[in-house]
Design a protein around this motif. Structure first.
Motif: not given
Length: 800
Positions: A614-629
């Motif tokens: 739960e929340g995986t999509k939101g985690v990746f969207e938040a992190l993608s703004k600053k980090y290479k994933l």
């Protein structure tokens, strides 16, 4: 060194002079120590510091009691018949030479494999081979070289819990003397009549002198000791100007009353020491109140499987009680001492001893906390609950630390080294100026400068800020190995995720079986084999199969990371794992699955339709703004198409990656200058976790503890990951801001001190206040930041 002093300990040789190797010694003991060190090529001991040793005591028969098995068992932290671990308290540890010689015990005794010194606690932790040496021989060796261990069998716990009241006594004496000196100074403050002054002033002045002696030589003694130790190692620490200021005040005041020049500055002297110690006392109280150091261990998110009436139940490590029956699966950590009940135990104690050769144990043998089971599932009975501080101590072992550049620590150290010499220079120049401008102000100005300027605020800001964040993280189920990990988190620019068990939830996976129908006996056998595995897919399939496990246990069990399990149970040769591992010929291998082969015949596959956390999509969207994933997975690319739509467009995907491939991938990124954080399940990812700049394990009610990781995040709070990283970054900003505030305080304080507007006693009051202010600032700010980004936590916690 004085020509009549001992080359080893520095004591006067007197009539007992012993000459050896053109060097003189005060006794045969010191000469023997020198011979031992020289014969073992450890002569560098004397290069680190002049006369660093202590006189060894007589050891004949002293440690015979260490041949008693009951006493040995009580003293040893670990003993598997081959290797033992003991920690000695060594009161005589005092310098770098002590550390050097004690960490080179391997050269003095071939039975010692490692020895590590904890200088602040004055302890040495020794790992040794039982067949090559003994506890008695180690104690005798250390005593013979001047490092006698303090061994107490009865009051060890009392000693650990004993409160040191020295500072309270020092503050009390300083306060008593300060108050009385002030009273004795009143007549001269208010210009009493000449008759009174002529008759009593000398008596009152010498009474003030008498009152000042315990203040200078008892209450302030730690400043002298610290300054001396620093200077003896050619280090100018912050206590040097304080000790200098107190000494100048005392000497100047004594001269004034001795030659009837004036009344002296005994009131200022006593007040200075009192307020310095009072500030130190409040600093300690503030520190103890915050008590960040390892308090968060109470939330250590590691679980173990408890067996009760045939039911398996996951419980937190801290809830384990004596007499509990525990199930330890393959690759799981043994959290407490216990007795092996059944199963094939092959224990890897590298976490404790540093040696990876597994030790075979039989039913009835003792198992020690910190070992890792490597040959299937075992059952054990708890015989001794253990403080989690033992596990965290093992986790924090230098063996598992990564080589990193701690910039904040380096900045603090550099400032502290330069600070004292600059303050001494400024006070000297200020004194020269006032000598020519107004000589009566020289003393006040020099002393005020020495006292008011203090790098303590700089030195305290980082430990308190990071320490408070560690405590807060622990409360929010994010447990970090040490303070440096917070700083490393703030430097991360690339985040790599494993898929299975990391971003997928094993308890919500939908399973479908395809293949030949399995008999009840075969299903029970498969479940019995799965019971021993700790892999997320194995756990998920084990929970999915409703049939009871076979009453028989596997006679052979081998789990190959990234491939599968090979086990033998009764007449069945069972393989579970990847298609290539079991020899599957089916074309439908492009899905996440556990394939089954029994007696070299492919039977079928359990297909997993993964459910993402739960929340995986939101985690990746938040992190993608600053980090290479990056998704770096050992699974096939069956869900790549879905993930490309589900996750942000800039996410990279690497499938079919073996554990060694993951490690090499991270190495290449690091060679390109990237700072990498690996988020995995702690099993197949151990190498990648160790290689990454920061390794985080996602824990989901399983014991997947790995010494290679830097942090553990409870799976329930996976969606907090972006916020936790943000808080790490904000913490570093708070620390830098506190550095700026501390710098401004010192500049302003020095200005008023140099202009003569600040008396030494006021400087003594302001100095500790500045440190406490910085500590309070970083604590409040880190609390505000954490509440801002983790405000939903309490609501989530109530729901769970």
């Amino acid at each position: 060194m004085n020509i009549n002093n001992c080359y080893h300990c520095g004591a006067s040789c007197g009539k007992t002079l012993k000459i050896f190797d053109e060097k003189q010694f005060c006794c045969n003991g010191c000469k023997t120590v020198y011979e031992i060190l020289s014969n073992n090529e450890l002569g560098c001991y004397y290069d680190l510091q002049s006369t660093p040793g202590t006189i060894p005591s007589d050891i004949k028969g002293k440690y015979n009691y260490l041949e008693n098995e009951a006493i040995i068992e009580k003293l040893l932290e670990f003993n598997d018949t081959e290797t033992s671990v003991v920690e000695f308290f060594i009161p005589s540890i005092h310098c770098s030479s002590c550390i050097w010689i004690l960490e080179n015990l391997t050269k003095l005794n071939s039975g010692v494999t490692t020895s590590m010194v904890n200088f602040p606690k004055k302890t040495v932790r020794i790992t040794f081979k039982n067949k090559a040496t003994s506890l008695k021989q180690l104690a005798e060796l250390m005593t013979s070289i001047g490092y006698e261990p303090y061994i107490s069998l009865d009051d060890a716990d009392a000693i650990k819990n004993k409160v040191d009241k020295t500072l309270i006594y020092q503050v009390s004496i300083a306060a008593f003397c300060f108050g009385n000196i002030m009273l004795l100074s009143f007549p001269e403050y208010f210009d009493a009549d000449e008759f009174w002054l002529e008759k009593y002033k000398h008596l009152f002045r010498w009474l003030m002198f008498a009152m000042a002696i315990p203040v200078v030589f008892y209450s302030a003694k730690n400043y002298y000791i610290s300054a001396y130790k620093g200077l003896s190692h050619k280090i100018l620490n912050i206590d040097v100007p304080i000790a200098l200021g107190v000494s100048v005040l005392f000497i100047r005041s004594t001269i004034e009353i001795a030659f009837d020049i004036g009344t002296g500055f005994f009131d200022s002297l006593a007040g200075l020491v009192f307020f310095l110690l009072l500030g130190k006392f409040f600093q300690q109280k503030t520190y103890n109140f915050l008590s960040f150091e390892r308090d968060y261990k109470s939330y250590f998110p590691i679980a173990v499987t408890k067996l009760a009436d045939g039911i398996e139940k996951n419980i937190p490590v801290q809830d384990i009680e004596k007499g509990n029956r525990l199930l330890i699966r393959n690759q799981e950590l043994i959290p407490v001492d216990g007795i092996l009940i059944n199963g094939n135990a092959s224990i890897d104690y590298s976490f404790v001893t540093g040696e990876s050769m597994p030790v075979t144990k039989q039913s009835g043998d003792k198992l020690f906390a910190g070992g890792k089971q490597t040959a299937g599932a075992i059952e054990m009975e708890v015989i001794n609950t253990i403080s989690q501080s033992y596990l965290t101590q093992l986790w924090s072992n230098d063996v598992f630390n990564k080589t990193t550049d701690h910039s904040i620590k380096n900045i603090t150290d550099t400032i502290s080294k330069l600070f004292t010499i600059n303050i001494l220079t400024i006070s000297f120049l200020g004194g020269v100026f006032w000598y020519f401008y107004n000589a009566s102000m020289v003393f006040n100005v020099v002393t005020a400068v020495l006292i008011i300027a203090c790098p303590c605020a700089l030195a305290l800001s980082a430990p308190f800020a990071i320490g408070n964040i560690l405590r807060i993280f622990g409360y929010h189920k994010f447990y970090l190995k040490n303070a440096e990990t917070v700083e490393n988190l703030a430097k991360i620019d690339t985040i790599i995720f494993d898929k299975t068990g990391t971003i997928t939830s094993t308890d919500k996976s939908h399973l479908i079986y395809r293949g030949d129908i399995l008999s009840i006996e075969e299903i029970k056998a498969v479940k019995s084999v799965l019971r021993a595995s700790n892999h997320p897919l194995s756990r998920s399939l084990y929970d999915y199969i409703q049939d009871e496990i076979s009453t028989e246990k596997p006679s052979y069990f081998d789990e190959q990371l990234g491939k599968g399990i090979h086990a033998i149970l009764n007449t069945m040769d069972i393989k579970l794992g990847s298609a290539s591992f079991v020899g599957a010929t089916s074309s439908e291998t492009n899905e996440t699955a556990i394939h089954i082969a029994i007696n070299n015949q492919f039977k079928g596959s359990y297909i997993f339709k993964n459910s993402y956390r739960e929340g995986t999509k939101g985690v990746f969207e938040a992190l993608s703004k600053k980090y290479k994933l990056v998704i770096l997975s050992g699974d096939n690319d069956g869900e790549k198409e879905y993930l490309e739509k589900f996750l942000p467009k800039n996410t990279l995907f690497q499938f079919n990656q073996k554990p060694e491939n993951k490690l090499e991938y991270i190495k290449k990124l690091q060679q390109n200058g990237e700072k990498v954080m690996m988020v995995g399940d702690g099993l197949n990812d151990a190498g990648a976790l160790a290689q990454s700049n920061v390794g985080i394990v996602i824990s989901e009610n399983v014991n997947v503890f790995s010494p290679a990781c830097d942090g553990i995040l409870d799976a329930q709070f996976f969606n907090n990951l972006p916020k936790l990283l943000t808080i790490s970054n904000k913490t570093m900003t708070i620390i830098k801001t506190s550095f700026l505030l501390a710098f401004c305080y010192n500049v302003i304080g020095l200005y008023f001190a140099l202009t003569g507007a600040l008396t030494p006693i006021v400087a003594a009051i302001l100095m500790p206040i500045s440190s406490i202010t910085i500590v309070i600032f970083v604590t409040i700010m880190t609390n505000i930041v954490s509440k801002k980004y983790l405000k939903e936590f309490r609501f989530n916690q109530k729901k769970t």
